[in-house]
Design a protein around this motif. Structure first.
Motif, mmCIF file in Angstrom:
data_model
loop_
_atom_site.group_PDB
_atom_site.id
_atom_site.type_symbol
_atom_site.label_atom_id
_atom_site.label_comp_id
_atom_site.label_asym_id
_atom_site.label_seq_id
_atom_site.Cartn_x
_atom_site.Cartn_y
_atom_site.Cartn_z
ATOM 1 N N LYS A 31 88.688 -85.683 -87.407
ATOM 2 C CA LYS A 31 88.563 -85.166 -86.191
ATOM 3 C C LYS A 31 87.083 -83.803 -86.184
ATOM 4 O O LYS A 31 85.980 -84.114 -87.084
ATOM 5 N N LEU A 32 86.995 -83.515 -84.994
ATOM 6 C CA LEU A 32 85.835 -82.958 -85.118
ATOM 7 C C LEU A 32 85.613 -81.837 -84.659
ATOM 8 O O LEU A 32 86.456 -80.838 -84.290
ATOM 9 N N VAL A 33 85.110 -80.705 -85.493
ATOM 10 C CA VAL A 33 84.870 -78.991 -85.968
ATOM 11 C C VAL A 33 84.058 -78.770 -85.373
ATOM 12 O O VAL A 33 83.189 -78.947 -85.441
ATOM 13 N N ARG A 34 84.124 -77.572 -84.549
ATOM 14 C CA ARG A 34 82.854 -76.488 -84.349
ATOM 15 C C ARG A 34 82.756 -74.999 -84.803
ATOM 16 O O ARG A 34 83.792 -74.581 -84.890
ATOM 17 N N TYR A 35 81.778 -74.622 -84.670
ATOM 18 C CA TYR A 35 81.664 -73.522 -85.842
ATOM 19 C C TYR A 35 80.511 -72.897 -85.840
ATOM 20 O O TYR A 35 79.400 -73.238 -85.329
ATOM 21 N N GLU A 36 80.240 -71.746 -85.738
ATOM 22 C CA GLU A 36 79.253 -70.619 -85.068
ATOM 23 C C GLU A 36 78.357 -70.931 -86.713
ATOM 24 O O GLU A 36 78.546 -70.712 -87.876
ATOM 25 N N ARG A 37 77.027 -70.949 -86.619
ATOM 26 C CA ARG A 37 76.365 -70.767 -88.041
ATOM 27 C C ARG A 37 75.208 -69.861 -87.694
ATOM 28 O O ARG A 37 74.713 -69.946 -86.017
ATOM 29 N N ASN A 38 74.530 -69.100 -88.615
ATOM 30 C CA ASN A 38 73.681 -67.620 -88.199
ATOM 31 C C ASN A 38 73.081 -68.089 -88.763
ATOM 32 O O ASN A 38 72.846 -68.213 -90.047
ATOM 33 N N TRP A 39 71.603 -68.173 -88.080
ATOM 34 C CA TRP A 39 70.286 -68.222 -88.894
ATOM 35 C C TRP A 39 70.237 -67.126 -89.187
ATOM 36 O O TRP A 39 69.644 -65.609 -87.956
ATOM 37 N N ILE A 40 68.776 -66.584 -90.307
ATOM 38 C CA ILE A 40 68.979 -65.246 -90.593
ATOM 39 C C ILE A 40 67.403 -65.790 -90.881
ATOM 40 O O ILE A 40 66.326 -66.032 -91.421
ATOM 41 N N SER A 41 66.612 -64.292 -91.077
ATOM 42 C CA SER A 41 65.236 -63.686 -91.047
ATOM 43 C C SER A 41 65.266 -64.259 -92.862
ATOM 44 O O SER A 41 66.035 -63.015 -93.584
ATOM 45 N N GLU A 42 64.342 -64.647 -93.257
ATOM 46 C CA GLU A 42 63.779 -64.509 -94.206
ATOM 47 C C GLU A 42 63.507 -63.497 -94.857
ATOM 48 O O GLU A 42 63.649 -62.810 -95.911
ATOM 49 N N GLN A 43 62.492 -62.868 -94.354
ATOM 50 C CA GLN A 43 62.117 -61.211 -94.701
ATOM 51 C C GLN A 43 63.390 -60.504 -94.605
ATOM 52 O O GLN A 43 63.361 -59.848 -95.883
ATOM 53 N N ALA A 44 64.224 -60.408 -93.986
ATOM 54 C CA ALA A 44 65.358 -59.745 -93.846
ATOM 55 C C ALA A 44 65.981 -60.108 -95.124
ATOM 56 O O ALA A 44 67.322 -59.143 -95.052
ATOM 57 N N PHE A 45 66.396 -61.004 -95.306
ATOM 58 C CA PHE A 45 67.484 -61.981 -96.278
ATOM 59 C C PHE A 45 66.971 -61.129 -97.918
ATOM 60 O O PHE A 45 67.612 -60.708 -98.463
ATOM 61 N N ILE A 46 65.278 -61.237 -97.993
ATOM 62 C CA ILE A 46 64.893 -61.160 -99.314
ATOM 63 C C ILE A 46 64.846 -59.120 -99.098
ATOM 64 O O ILE A 46 65.250 -58.845 -100.522
ATOM 65 N N GLN A 47 64.477 -58.749 -98.520
ATOM 66 C CA GLN A 47 64.503 -56.919 -98.262
ATOM 67 C C GLN A 47 65.958 -56.674 -98.722
ATOM 68 O O GLN A 47 66.026 -55.943 -99.277
ATOM 69 N N ALA A 48 67.531 -57.701 -97.915
ATOM 70 C CA ALA A 48 68.599 -56.665 -98.417
ATOM 71 C C ALA A 48 68.157 -56.877 -99.416
ATOM 72 O O ALA A 48 70.132 -56.588 -100.746
ATOM 73 N N HIS A 49 67.506 -57.953 -100.895
ATOM 74 C CA HIS A 49 68.076 -57.730 -102.898
ATOM 75 C C HIS A 49 66.969 -56.541 -103.274
ATOM 76 O O HIS A 49 66.460 -57.056 -104.232
ATOM 77 N N GLU A 50 67.215 -55.648 -102.833
ATOM 78 C CA GLU A 50 66.205 -54.851 -103.719
ATOM 79 C C GLU A 50 66.932 -54.692 -104.631
ATOM 80 O O GLU A 50 67.963 -54.387 -104.801
ATOM 81 N N GLY A 51 65.913 -54.353 -105.713
ATOM 82 C CA GLY A 51 67.022 -54.064 -106.844
ATOM 83 C C GLY A 51 66.908 -55.462 -107.881
ATOM 84 O O GLY A 51 67.353 -55.766 -108.777
ATOM 85 N N PHE A 52 66.609 -56.459 -107.478
ATOM 86 C CA PHE A 52 66.635 -58.279 -107.581
ATOM 87 C C PHE A 52 65.143 -58.643 -107.382
ATOM 88 O O PHE A 52 64.663 -58.271 -106.488
ATOM 89 N N ARG A 53 65.241 -59.221 -108.270
ATOM 90 C CA ARG A 53 63.396 -60.139 -108.505
ATOM 91 C C ARG A 53 63.753 -61.724 -107.640
ATOM 92 O O ARG A 53 65.015 -62.359 -108.286
ATOM 93 N N ILE A 54 63.273 -62.529 -106.781
ATOM 94 C CA ILE A 54 63.579 -63.896 -107.027
ATOM 95 C C ILE A 54 63.163 -64.818 -108.247
ATOM 96 O O ILE A 54 61.910 -64.500 -108.408
ATOM 97 N N THR A 55 63.814 -66.242 -108.496
ATOM 98 C CA THR A 55 63.968 -66.820 -109.547
ATOM 99 C C THR A 55 64.322 -67.771 -109.366
ATOM 100 O O THR A 55 63.065 -68.683 -110.193
ATOM 101 N N GLU A 56 64.167 -68.244 -108.024
ATOM 102 C CA GLU A 56 63.625 -69.745 -107.793
ATOM 103 C C GLU A 56 64.504 -69.411 -106.196
ATOM 104 O O GLU A 56 64.749 -68.995 -105.385
ATOM 105 N N GLN A 57 62.784 -70.288 -105.370
ATOM 106 C CA GLN A 57 63.136 -70.282 -103.805
ATOM 107 C C GLN A 57 62.879 -71.818 -103.665
ATOM 108 O O GLN A 57 62.236 -72.423 -103.940
ATOM 109 N N SER A 58 63.998 -73.102 -102.760
ATOM 110 C CA SER A 58 63.542 -74.449 -103.113
ATOM 111 C C SER A 58 64.583 -74.313 -101.268
ATOM 112 O O SER A 58 65.041 -73.858 -101.038
ATOM 113 N N PRO A 59 63.933 -75.607 -100.709
ATOM 114 C CA PRO A 59 64.854 -76.255 -100.056
ATOM 115 C C PRO A 59 66.267 -77.032 -100.431
ATOM 116 O O PRO A 59 66.059 -77.260 -101.219
#
Length: 92
Positions: free
Chosen positions: A49-77
């Motif tokens: 069966k085929l299924v359809r769903y909405e996918r929301n792409w988000i700004s990398e800058q906004a995503f990282i800024q939402a993690h105030e009080g955290f530091r990135i330890t890993e980022q990769s594809p």
């Protein structure tokens, strides 16, 4: 982004994100895939069966800024889905 901020507000020691659709700007699209391509294991459905769903792409800058009080330890594809990223954050 509201969900990301809510989860960060719990203040866990670490956060791991997989298959994050990152873009230079926020955008939406409709994805279509086979039901059997979603989730672990084999499908119990007798017919494909085929299924359809909405996918929301988000700004990398906004995503990282939402993690105030955290530091990135890993980022990769993310190797599980083309075009997405995986992140790991640690509480500061």
């Amino acid at each position: 982004m509201e969900t990301v901020r809510t989860l960060c507000s719990v203040r866990p020691a670490t956060l791991a994100w997989y298959r994050v659709p990152i873009s230079e700007e926020t955008r939406r699209e409709v994805q279509t895939s086979y039901l059997s391509d979603n989730g672990p294991g084999s499908s119990l459905a007798s017919r494909e069966k085929l299924v359809r769903y909405e996918r929301n792409w988000i700004s990398e800058q906004a995503f990282i800024q939402a993690h105030e009080g955290f530091r990135i330890t890993e980022q990769s594809p993310d190797p599980t889905e083309r075009g997405t990223q995986q992140f790991r954050f640690a509480r500061v």
